[in-house]
Motif scaffolding. Sequence first.
Motif, PDB file in Angstrom:
ATOM      1  N   PHE A  47      60.039   6.803  72.787  1.00 58.90           N
ATOM      2  CA  PHE A  47      60.349   8.192  72.472  1.00 58.90           C
ATOM      3  C   PHE A  47      59.047   8.971  72.326  1.00 58.90           C
ATOM      4  CE2 PHE A  47      60.423   5.626  68.639  1.00 58.90           C
ATOM      5  CZ  PHE A  47      59.638   6.326  67.730  1.00 58.90           C
ATOM      6  N   THR A  48      59.171  10.275  72.365  1.00 60.83           N
ATOM      7  CA  THR A  48      58.005  11.156  72.332  1.00 60.83           C
ATOM      8  C   THR A  48      58.038  12.031  71.082  1.00 60.83           C
ATOM      9  OG1 THR A  48      57.890  11.211  74.748  1.00 60.83           O
ATOM     10  CG2 THR A  48      56.744  12.963  73.566  1.00 60.83           C
ATOM     11  N   VAL A  49      56.893  12.156  70.446  1.00 64.10           N
ATOM     12  CA  VAL A  49      56.762  12.992  69.246  1.00 64.10           C
ATOM     13  C   VAL A  49      55.671  14.032  69.493  1.00 64.10           C
ATOM     14  CG1 VAL A  49      56.177  13.048  66.800  1.00 64.10           C
ATOM     15  CG2 VAL A  49      57.535  11.146  67.715  1.00 64.10           C
ATOM     16  N   VAL A  50      56.018  15.304  69.307  1.00 63.52           N
ATOM     17  CA  VAL A  50      55.048  16.388  69.454  1.00 63.52           C
ATOM     18  C   VAL A  50      54.666  16.879  68.057  1.00 63.52           C
ATOM     19  CG1 VAL A  50      54.621  18.696  70.361  1.00 63.52           C
ATOM     20  CG2 VAL A  50      55.999  17.069  71.682  1.00 63.52           C
ATOM     21  N   MET A  51      53.385  16.835  67.767  1.00 63.14           N
ATOM     22  CA  MET A  51      52.870  17.245  66.455  1.00 63.14           C
ATOM     23  C   MET A  51      52.179  18.592  66.567  1.00 63.14           C
ATOM     24  SD  MET A  51      50.110  15.267  64.036  1.00 63.14           S
ATOM     25  CE  MET A  51      49.501  15.992  62.534  1.00 63.14           C
ATOM     26  N   THR A  52      52.593  19.538  65.730  1.00 65.37           N
ATOM     27  CA  THR A  52      51.952  20.848  65.683  1.00 65.37           C
ATOM     28  C   THR A  52      51.413  21.083  64.282  1.00 65.37           C
ATOM     29  OG1 THR A  52      54.082  21.891  65.189  1.00 65.37           O
ATOM     30  CG2 THR A  52      53.404  21.845  67.487  1.00 65.37           C
ATOM     31  N   THR A  53      50.187  21.585  64.226  1.00 72.62           N
ATOM     32  CA  THR A  53      49.537  21.880  62.948  1.00 72.62           C
ATOM     33  C   THR A  53      48.862  23.246  63.046  1.00 72.62           C
ATOM     34  OG1 THR A  53      47.557  20.700  63.684  1.00 72.62           O
ATOM     35  CG2 THR A  53      49.131  19.477  62.336  1.00 72.62           C
ATOM     36  N   TRP A 222      55.863  18.660  57.119  1.00 72.78           N
ATOM     37  CA  TRP A 222      55.066  18.043  56.065  1.00 72.78           C
ATOM     38  C   TRP A 222      54.431  19.113  55.175  1.00 72.78           C
ATOM     39  CZ3 TRP A 222      53.841  12.603  55.988  1.00 72.78           C
ATOM     40  CH2 TRP A 222      54.429  11.874  57.046  1.00 72.78           C
ATOM     41  N   TYR A 223      54.467  18.855  53.851  1.00 71.26           N
ATOM     42  CA  TYR A 223      53.872  19.771  52.866  1.00 71.26           C
ATOM     43  C   TYR A 223      53.143  18.955  51.796  1.00 71.26           C
ATOM     44  CZ  TYR A 223      57.235  23.181  54.733  1.00 71.26           C
ATOM     45  OH  TYR A 223      57.970  24.004  55.551  1.00 71.26           O
ATOM     46  N   TYR A 224      52.064  19.525  51.267  1.00 73.35           N
ATOM     47  CA  TYR A 224      51.463  18.955  50.069  1.00 73.35           C
ATOM     48  C   TYR A 224      52.388  19.209  48.879  1.00 73.35           C
ATOM     49  CZ  TYR A 224      46.836  18.171  52.177  1.00 73.35           C
ATOM     50  OH  TYR A 224      45.791  17.720  52.944  1.00 73.35           O
ATOM     51  N   ASN A 225      52.493  18.228  47.982  1.00 73.08           N
ATOM     52  CA  ASN A 225      53.219  18.464  46.744  1.00 73.08           C
ATOM     53  C   ASN A 225      52.575  19.584  45.937  1.00 73.08           C
ATOM     54  OD1 ASN A 225      55.294  16.474  46.966  1.00 73.08           O
ATOM     55  ND2 ASN A 225      53.810  14.884  46.428  1.00 73.08           N
ATOM     56  N   LYS A 226      51.258  19.615  45.951  1.00 76.93           N
ATOM     57  CA  LYS A 226      50.521  20.638  45.219  1.00 76.93           C
ATOM     58  C   LYS A 226      50.608  21.969  45.954  1.00 76.93           C
ATOM     59  CE  LYS A 226      46.008  21.589  43.137  1.00 76.93           C
ATOM     60  NZ  LYS A 226      44.623  21.085  42.934  1.00 76.93           N
ATOM     61  N   ALA A 227      51.206  22.947  45.328  1.00 73.47           N
ATOM     62  CA  ALA A 227      51.268  24.330  45.837  1.00 73.47           C
ATOM     63  C   ALA A 227      52.127  24.473  47.091  1.00 73.47           C
ATOM     64  CB  ALA A 227      49.871  24.870  46.104  1.00 73.47           C
ATOM     65  N   ASP A 228      52.877  23.442  47.460  1.00 78.30           N
ATOM     66  CA  ASP A 228      53.780  23.527  48.621  1.00 78.30           C
ATOM     67  C   ASP A 228      53.043  23.948  49.895  1.00 78.30           C
ATOM     68  OD1 ASP A 228      56.119  22.778  47.271  1.00 78.30           O
ATOM     69  OD2 ASP A 228      56.466  24.814  46.580  1.00 78.30           O
ATOM     70  N   LYS A 229      51.802  23.525  50.047  1.00 79.79           N
ATOM     71  CA  LYS A 229      51.031  23.930  51.223  1.00 79.79           C
ATOM     72  C   LYS A 229      51.528  23.210  52.469  1.00 79.79           C
ATOM     73  CE  LYS A 229      46.353  24.137  53.133  1.00 79.79           C
ATOM     74  NZ  LYS A 229      44.920  23.784  52.915  1.00 79.79           N
ATOM     75  N   TYR A 230      51.803  23.983  53.516  1.00 83.72           N
ATOM     76  CA  TYR A 230      52.304  23.439  54.780  1.00 83.72           C
ATOM     77  C   TYR A 230      51.205  22.715  55.539  1.00 83.72           C
ATOM     78  CZ  TYR A 230      54.026  23.462  59.612  1.00 83.72           C
ATOM     79  OH  TYR A 230      54.386  23.104  60.894  1.00 83.72           O
ATOM     80  N   LEU A 231      51.534  21.535  56.063  1.00 81.87           N
ATOM     81  CA  LEU A 231      50.560  20.728  56.797  1.00 81.87           C
ATOM     82  C   LEU A 231      50.818  20.714  58.302  1.00 81.87           C
ATOM     83  CD1 LEU A 231      50.334  17.640  54.435  1.00 81.87           C
ATOM     84  CD2 LEU A 231      48.523  19.287  54.916  1.00 81.87           C
ATOM     85  N   GLY A 232      52.075  20.525  58.684  1.00 85.57           N
ATOM     86  CA  GLY A 232      52.384  20.431  60.104  1.00 85.57           C
ATOM     87  C   GLY A 232      53.797  19.931  60.320  1.00 85.57           C
ATOM     88  N   THR A 233      54.181  19.881  61.595  1.00 85.28           N
ATOM     89  CA  THR A 233      55.538  19.447  61.943  1.00 85.28           C
ATOM     90  C   THR A 233      55.497  18.464  63.093  1.00 85.28           C
ATOM     91  OG1 THR A 233      56.506  21.552  61.233  1.00 85.28           O
ATOM     92  CG2 THR A 233      57.792  20.240  62.774  1.00 85.28           C
ATOM     93  N   ASP A 234      56.279  17.392  62.947  1.00 82.82           N
ATOM     94  CA  ASP A 234      56.496  16.430  64.031  1.00 82.82           C
ATOM     95  C   ASP A 234      57.891  16.667  64.593  1.00 82.82           C
ATOM     96  OD1 ASP A 234      54.078  15.233  63.477  1.00 82.82           O
ATOM     97  OD2 ASP A 234      54.966  13.753  62.113  1.00 82.82           O
ATOM     98  N   THR A 235      57.993  16.782  65.902  1.00 82.07           N
ATOM     99  CA  THR A 235      59.287  16.962  66.551  1.00 82.07           C
ATOM    100  C   THR A 235      59.523  15.827  67.535  1.00 82.07           C
ATOM    101  OG1 THR A 235      59.115  19.371  66.356  1.00 82.07           O
ATOM    102  CG2 THR A 235      60.744  18.501  67.897  1.00 82.07           C
ATOM    103  N   LEU A 236      60.617  15.118  67.349  1.00 85.39           N
ATOM    104  CA  LEU A 236      60.956  13.989  68.207  1.00 85.39           C
ATOM    105  C   LEU A 236      61.646  14.517  69.470  1.00 85.39           C
ATOM    106  CD1 LEU A 236      62.504  10.641  67.002  1.00 85.39           C
ATOM    107  CD2 LEU A 236      63.158  11.659  69.161  1.00 85.39           C
ATOM    108  N   VAL A 237      61.090  14.152  70.620  1.00 83.11           N
ATOM    109  CA  VAL A 237      61.653  14.561  71.905  1.00 83.11           C
ATOM    110  C   VAL A 237      62.206  13.313  72.583  1.00 83.11           C
ATOM    111  CG1 VAL A 237      61.204  15.668  74.118  1.00 83.11           C
ATOM    112  CG2 VAL A 237      59.933  16.393  72.084  1.00 83.11           C
ATOM    113  N   GLU A 238      63.508  13.309  72.820  1.00 86.28           N
ATOM    114  CA  GLU A 238      64.129  12.097  73.404  1.00 86.28           C
ATOM    115  C   GLU A 238      63.725  11.941  74.867  1.00 86.28           C
ATOM    116  OE1 GLU A 238      68.317  11.375  71.972  1.00 86.28           O
ATOM    117  OE2 GLU A 238      68.054  13.486  71.434  1.00 86.28           O
TER     118      GLU A 238
END
Length: 238
Positions: A47-53, A222-238
Amino acid sequence: MKFILMLMALVISISGYSQDITSQEVLKNAIDYHDPNNNWSQFNNTFTVVMTTPKSPKRTSVISINLPAEYFSVTATKDTVTTTYTLDKGQCKMRYNGQVLDSISAKEKNMTCDRATLYKNYYSYLYGLPMKLKDPGTNLSDTVERKTFKGKEYLVLKVTYDEAVGSDVWYFYFNPETFAMEIYQFFKTDEHGKEKPDSGEYILLSEEANVNGIKMPKVRAWYYNKADKYLGTDTLVE
């Protein structure tokens, strides 16, 4: 008095607290939801995962996991660079832009077999959840917590690990009606094994992809617990 007791029982039942549920039951129900045919133990798919940050080019990773054959491979492309890590029955191979690397050239590219093992454990763990919570060295708390996270109620399982496996403390959030896994969260620990409240991250899961008959989270934010800071997103592409 009898009327009052009946009324109390009705209120408790409506609020969802009429029956206690054990952590093992929650886990079983969650696995039945995500892997109803017990396919994870024989997982063999790509499977393929696209990561955006933020402020960084996307990374596209093609991941192959064949558990019966003890095979793992990940080929990641970011900008003009493509790296491949492969573990075949413990034998490690690495490629950089298609070229097979020896130990010296791999070191020059900052690529190691330890990193190959890290990627194998990382992807097998996250995409093997919640089934991976049955692995040896995983310690499931006896208590099922009920927590509200961002306005929604969840059944929450706390998980720790044997020292040889890991030191982080994890929490898994399940939909109380379907038992779908919708959030997981981890915290680092200090030298006494106590959670550091401002450490770690939480991951919001949304949508689903069917891979090998398993309902996997399609989107992981994905987010840091501290201050809810956004880190990035992984999207699974079938």
